[in-house]
Write a protein that holds these residues in place. Structure first.
Motif: not given
Length: 79
Positions: A25-37
Protein backbone atom coordinates in the motif's frame (compact mmCIF):
# COMPACT_ATOMS: atom_id res chain seq x y z
CA UNK A 1 -8.44 -17.25 16.55
CA UNK A 2 -7.48 -14.75 19.15
CA UNK A 3 -3.96 -13.93 20.18
CA UNK A 4 -3.75 -15.96 23.42
CA UNK A 5 -4.30 -19.14 21.43
CA UNK A 6 -1.76 -18.43 18.69
CA UNK A 7 1.70 -19.92 18.72
CA UNK A 8 4.73 -17.67 18.43
CA UNK A 9 5.23 -18.85 14.85
CA UNK A 10 1.66 -17.86 13.96
CA UNK A 11 2.09 -14.42 15.51
CA UNK A 12 5.37 -13.97 13.61
CA UNK A 13 3.69 -15.02 10.36
CA UNK A 14 0.85 -12.56 10.89
CA UNK A 15 3.32 -9.75 11.54
CA UNK A 16 5.15 -10.61 8.32
CA UNK A 17 1.94 -10.71 6.28
CA UNK A 18 0.80 -7.39 7.73
CA UNK A 19 4.17 -5.74 7.03
CA UNK A 20 4.10 -6.98 3.42
CA UNK A 21 0.55 -5.68 3.01
CA UNK A 22 1.60 -2.27 4.34
CA UNK A 23 4.58 -2.17 1.98
CA UNK A 24 2.30 -2.87 -1.00
CA UNK A 25 0.00 0.00 0.00
CA UNK A 26 2.86 2.40 0.73
CA UNK A 27 4.85 1.62 -2.43
CA UNK A 28 6.35 4.94 -3.58
CA UNK A 29 5.19 6.40 -6.88
CA UNK A 30 7.69 7.21 -9.64
CA UNK A 31 8.18 10.68 -8.13
CA UNK A 32 9.27 9.02 -4.84
CA UNK A 33 6.26 10.03 -2.75
CA UNK A 34 4.14 7.56 -0.81
CA UNK A 35 0.57 7.61 -2.20
CA UNK A 36 -0.95 7.43 1.30
CA UNK A 37 1.42 9.49 3.45
CA UNK A 38 2.44 11.83 0.60
CA UNK A 39 6.00 12.03 1.92
CA UNK A 40 9.28 11.05 0.32
CA UNK A 41 10.49 9.08 3.35
CA UNK A 42 7.40 7.15 4.49
CA UNK A 43 7.67 6.32 8.22
CA UNK A 44 5.07 3.56 7.91
CA UNK A 45 7.07 1.79 5.18
CA UNK A 46 10.21 2.19 7.29
CA UNK A 47 8.47 0.54 10.26
CA UNK A 48 7.25 -2.31 8.03
CA UNK A 49 10.81 -2.85 6.77
CA UNK A 50 12.00 -2.94 10.39
CA UNK A 51 9.39 -5.58 11.27
CA UNK A 52 10.47 -7.76 8.33
CA UNK A 53 14.14 -7.36 9.28
CA UNK A 54 13.43 -8.30 12.91
CA UNK A 55 11.37 -11.32 11.86
CA UNK A 56 14.21 -12.51 9.64
CA UNK A 57 16.72 -12.12 12.48
CA UNK A 58 14.51 -14.12 14.85
CA UNK A 59 14.19 -16.86 12.24
CA UNK A 60 17.97 -16.96 11.84
CA UNK A 61 18.42 -17.26 15.61
CA UNK A 62 15.91 -20.09 15.92
CA UNK A 63 17.36 -22.10 13.02
CA UNK A 64 21.00 -21.66 13.99
CA UNK A 65 22.97 -24.88 14.01
CA UNK A 66 25.14 -26.10 16.81
CA UNK A 67 28.84 -25.22 16.56
CA UNK A 68 30.91 -27.84 14.76
CA UNK A 69 33.93 -27.52 17.05
CA UNK A 70 33.52 -29.10 20.48
CA UNK A 71 33.45 -26.83 23.48
CA UNK A 72 36.61 -27.40 25.59
CA UNK A 73 34.61 -26.83 28.78
CA UNK A 74 32.00 -29.43 27.83
CA UNK A 75 32.82 -32.90 29.21
CA UNK A 76 33.31 -35.48 26.47
CA UNK A 77 31.38 -38.72 26.65
CA UNK A 78 32.68 -41.86 25.04
CA UNK A 79 30.05 -43.46 22.91
Amino acid sequence: MTAPFLSLAQIRNRLILTARWILRDHQPRPDGHCPICRTTDCPVATAAHDVLRAAKEVQLWSTATEPTTPDPDDPQQDG
